[in-house]
Design a protein around this motif. Structure first.
Motif, mmCIF file in Angstrom:
data_model
loop_
_atom_site.group_PDB
_atom_site.id
_atom_site.type_symbol
_atom_site.label_atom_id
_atom_site.label_comp_id
_atom_site.label_asym_id
_atom_site.label_seq_id
_atom_site.Cartn_x
_atom_site.Cartn_y
_atom_site.Cartn_z
ATOM 1 N N TYR A 181 35.375 32.718 12.252
ATOM 2 C CA TYR A 181 35.219 32.741 10.781
ATOM 3 C C TYR A 181 33.878 32.132 10.383
ATOM 4 O O TYR A 181 33.154 32.671 9.529
ATOM 5 C CB TYR A 181 36.375 31.990 10.121
ATOM 6 C CG TYR A 181 36.043 31.435 8.761
ATOM 7 C CD1 TYR A 181 35.899 32.275 7.654
ATOM 8 C CD2 TYR A 181 35.830 30.061 8.580
ATOM 9 C CE1 TYR A 181 35.546 31.762 6.404
ATOM 10 C CE2 TYR A 181 35.491 29.545 7.344
ATOM 11 C CZ TYR A 181 35.353 30.396 6.262
ATOM 12 O OH TYR A 181 35.014 29.892 5.030
ATOM 13 N N ASN A 186 35.338 38.541 9.833
ATOM 14 C CA ASN A 186 36.479 38.733 8.943
ATOM 15 C C ASN A 186 37.734 38.552 9.794
ATOM 16 O O ASN A 186 38.100 39.429 10.564
ATOM 17 C CB ASN A 186 36.422 40.137 8.328
ATOM 18 C CG ASN A 186 37.647 40.453 7.504
ATOM 19 O OD1 ASN A 186 38.248 39.570 6.905
ATOM 20 N ND2 ASN A 186 38.045 41.721 7.489
ATOM 21 N N ARG A 211 41.684 26.929 5.152
ATOM 22 C CA ARG A 211 41.051 28.242 5.218
ATOM 23 C C ARG A 211 42.057 29.339 4.873
ATOM 24 O O ARG A 211 41.717 30.324 4.224
ATOM 25 C CB ARG A 211 40.479 28.486 6.631
ATOM 26 C CG ARG A 211 39.442 27.477 7.113
ATOM 27 C CD ARG A 211 38.128 27.509 6.344
ATOM 28 N NE ARG A 211 38.195 26.981 5.005
ATOM 29 C CZ ARG A 211 38.288 25.670 4.709
ATOM 30 N NH1 ARG A 211 38.382 24.779 5.654
ATOM 31 N NH2 ARG A 211 38.315 25.291 3.446
ATOM 32 N N GLU A 216 40.236 32.531 3.133
ATOM 33 C CA GLU A 216 39.052 32.756 3.968
ATOM 34 C C GLU A 216 39.449 33.258 5.365
ATOM 35 O O GLU A 216 38.684 33.960 6.016
ATOM 36 C CB GLU A 216 38.240 31.461 4.050
ATOM 37 C CG GLU A 216 37.671 31.055 2.701
ATOM 38 C CD GLU A 216 37.194 29.613 2.670
ATOM 39 O OE1 GLU A 216 36.220 29.334 1.950
ATOM 40 O OE2 GLU A 216 37.791 28.769 3.364
ATOM 41 N N VAL A 217 40.619 32.847 5.813
ATOM 42 C CA VAL A 217 41.239 33.414 7.003
ATOM 43 C C VAL A 217 42.587 33.965 6.571
ATOM 44 O O VAL A 217 43.413 33.232 6.031
ATOM 45 C CB VAL A 217 41.435 32.352 8.118
ATOM 46 C CG1 VAL A 217 42.291 32.912 9.254
ATOM 47 C CG2 VAL A 217 40.087 31.876 8.643
#
Length: 323
Positions: A181, A186, A211, A216-217
């Motif tokens: 990440y 992605n 995250r 974001e993850v």
């Protein structure tokens, strides 16, 4: 080319930290020995992720009474590899690297005959200290054999700006998800259970949780990867099959000892696949054949570590001396 014949008091299979510890104890006891290693020195550690940090402190990774000095309390993979190399140099350990053991057989005289890819040996005793990192636990799904799938994560740079699926809820999976990440991948994390694994490092857990919370993850819990194709994957989730674009799959599904090798050597393996051995001497059902280190735990690879299996070396050598 003639085949060499060499005899030793102890032949040690595996040049990891515990195999090296066994050699040091043998050396202290004035017993002749050789370590046979199929790869590089501390081969498993060499194949760990480049930026991995150990859960243990450096003091708990020490062998042979050699101080392991690091700037941080918890050393990283590169520091560990360098430390064990220096230990090998300090004791001038007798190690044959890049040599594969093919068979260990006990003859009628009570000694062992060992055949390797390079030579034949005989030994009064054999110690198997091969760890568990050689055989990954497979998902057994279509597409797992594609080149884009790996069970051994090394360096996050490879995955920069790519669609990456990471399978696994423990330290290796979490580290791979976070590191890729941060290199611009992605990342989608696929977790079979409903939460992260209980062994995730305490300083890493808040990071991955945040995250995921921030999106974001992306994480699929109570889910599993069911098929891998060239440019996409199918994930079975509680809401049904989700198909997403994909460039790489990092399958951190765990590893297991080489059970076929242990069986070939004559070591008993019950249904739970935990090898049979005497916990006071580390001797298996085959007299003179010992186990040391993580290999003793069978499928329970969270049971033994360097720090709590270093003692195996002294136990084994003491038993050999007393026999």
């Amino acid at each position: 080319m003639s085949v060499l014949q060499n005899h030793y008091d102890i032949l040690i299979i595996g040049a990891g930290p515990i195999g090296m510890a066994c050699a040091i104890e043998a050396q202290k006891a004035n017993l002749s020995y050789v370590i046979i290693e199929k790869g590089a020195l501390v081969n498993s550690l060499f194949n760990y992720p480049v930026f991995m940090t150990f859960f243990s402190t450096s003091q708990k990774l020490e062998i042979g009474g050699v101080p392991f000095v690091t700037i941080s309390p918890k050393p990283n993979r590169n520091e560990a590899v360098e430390y064990y190399r220096r230990v090998a140099e300090k004791f001038s350990l007798n190690i044959n690297l890049f040599e594969m053991v093919n068979q260990v057989t006990k003859n009628t005289a009570g000694t062992f005959e060992i055949n390797t890819s390079k030579a034949n040996y005989t030994a009064n005793n054999v110690i198997v200290s091969t760890g568990f990192y050689d055989v990954p636990l497979l998902m057994n799904i279509p597409g797992e054999d594609l080149p884009k799938v790996t069970h051994y994560y090394k360096d996050p740079h490879l995955y920069a700006f790519q669609n990456v699926v990471v399978v696994g809820a423990n330290n290796s999976g979490v580290d791979a998800a976070l590191e890729t990440y941060r290199k611009g991948a992605n990342v989608t994390l696929v977790v079979r259970s409903g939460e992260l694994g209980p062994h995730v490092k305490y300083w890493v857990r808040p990071d991955i949780q945040n995250r995921i919370k921030e999106g974001e993850v992306k994480a699929f819990f109570n889910s599993e990867l069911v098929e891998i194709r060239a440019d996409e994957v199918d994930i079975k989730t509680p809401e049904g099959i989700q198909t997403i674009p994909n460039d790489f799959v990092i399958a951190m599904t765990g590893y297991q000892p080489d059970f076929s090798m242990l069986r070939k050597f004559g070591i008993d393996l019950p249904e739970n696949l935990c090898p049979v051995y005497n916990e006071e001497t580390m001797e298996t059902n085959v007299k003179g054949l010992y186990l040391a280190g993580v290999v003793c735990g069978g499928l329970d690879t969270h049971k033994l570590f360097i720090e709590n299996s270093r003692i195996h070396a002294e136990m084994i050598v003491n038993n050999i001396i007393d026999a």
